[in-house]
Write a protein that holds these residues in place. Structure first.
Motif, short mmCIF file in Angstrom:
data_model
loop_
_atom_site.label_atom_id
_atom_site.label_comp_id
_atom_site.label_asym_id
_atom_site.label_seq_id
_atom_site.Cartn_x
_atom_site.Cartn_y
_atom_site.Cartn_z
N UNK A 10 0.84 -1.20 0.00
CA UNK A 10 0.00 0.00 0.00
C UNK A 10 0.87 1.24 0.00
N UNK A 11 0.29 2.36 -0.46
CA UNK A 11 1.02 3.62 -0.46
C UNK A 11 0.05 4.77 -0.22
N UNK A 12 0.60 5.86 0.30
CA UNK A 12 -0.22 7.03 0.60
C UNK A 12 0.61 8.27 0.30
N UNK A 13 -0.01 9.26 -0.33
CA UNK A 13 0.70 10.49 -0.64
C UNK A 13 0.88 11.35 0.61
N UNK A 14 1.71 12.38 0.51
CA UNK A 14 2.08 13.17 1.68
C UNK A 14 0.87 13.80 2.36
N UNK A 38 -3.71 -5.49 -5.29
CA UNK A 38 -4.99 -6.20 -5.45
C UNK A 38 -5.20 -7.24 -4.36
N UNK A 39 -4.11 -7.84 -3.90
CA UNK A 39 -4.21 -8.93 -2.92
C UNK A 39 -4.67 -8.46 -1.54
N UNK A 81 -6.55 -5.32 -1.20
CA UNK A 81 -7.63 -4.33 -1.37
C UNK A 81 -8.89 -4.80 -0.67
N UNK A 82 -9.48 -3.92 0.11
CA UNK A 82 -10.69 -4.25 0.84
C UNK A 82 -10.41 -4.85 2.22
N UNK A 83 -9.18 -5.23 2.49
CA UNK A 83 -8.81 -5.81 3.79
C UNK A 83 -7.84 -4.92 4.57
N UNK A 84 -6.96 -4.25 3.85
CA UNK A 84 -5.95 -3.39 4.49
C UNK A 84 -6.29 -1.93 4.25
#
Length: 124
Positions: free
Chosen positions: A48-52, A61-62, A64-67
Motif C-alpha cells: 500500500x502507499x499514501x501520498x504526503x 490487489x491482494x 484491497x478491501x482488507x488493508x
C-alpha cells in the motif's frame, strides 16, 4: 529520515493487526509513504502507499478491501490496518518513504528511506 516499524506479531487467520511506522523528522509530512512486504521465499512486494497529504491511497490487489493505509502527520506516523488476515499475508513488513513516487508508487526503487521491518505471521 529514520523509520521505525512496529506492531507485527502472530495472529490467527481472520484476525487483525495494526502496523505503525514512526519517522524521526518533522519533514515526514512532505514524504509519500509506502508499505511493502517480504514473504518467505519470495521477492519484496508492494502492499500500500499514501501520498504526503493522504489525498491518494493505493493498494495491491491482494490486500484491497482488507488493508487500510493512513497517516498522522502531527505524530510523524503512518499506519497499516490489516483485517481478515490470511496465511499468505505472512511476511516481514517494511515501511518506506520517498519525496516523489514519479508515478511508480509500487516500485521499491522509488523509495529512498526504509524501516527495519516487522514480522507478521498468520496461522491457519
Amino acid at each position: 529520515v529514520q523509520l521505525q516499524a512496529s506492531g507485527g506479531g502472530l495472529v490467527q487467520a481472520g484476525g487483525s493487526l495494526k502496523l505503525s511506522c514512526a519517522a524521526s523528522e518533522r519533514s515526514f509530512s512532505s514524504y509519500n509513504m509506502g508499505w511493502f512486504r517480504l514473504p518467505p521465499g519470495k521477492e519484496r512486494e508492494f502492499v500500500a502507499a499514501i501520498t504526503w497529504s493522504a489525498g491518494s491511497k493505493y493498494y495491491a490487489d491482494s490486500v484491497k478491501g482488507r488493508f487500510t493505509i493512513s497517516r498522522d502527520n502531527a505524530k510523524n506516523t503512518v499506519y497499516l490496518q490489516m483485517n481478515s488476515l490470511k496465511p499468505e499475508d505472512t511476511a516481514v513488513y517494511y515501511c518506506a518513504a520517498t519525496a516523489n513516487y514519479r508515478g511508480a508508487y509500487y516500485r521499491t526503487t522509488q523509495y529512498t528511506y526504509w524501516g527495519q521491518g516487522t514480522q507478521v505471521t498468520v496461522s491457519s
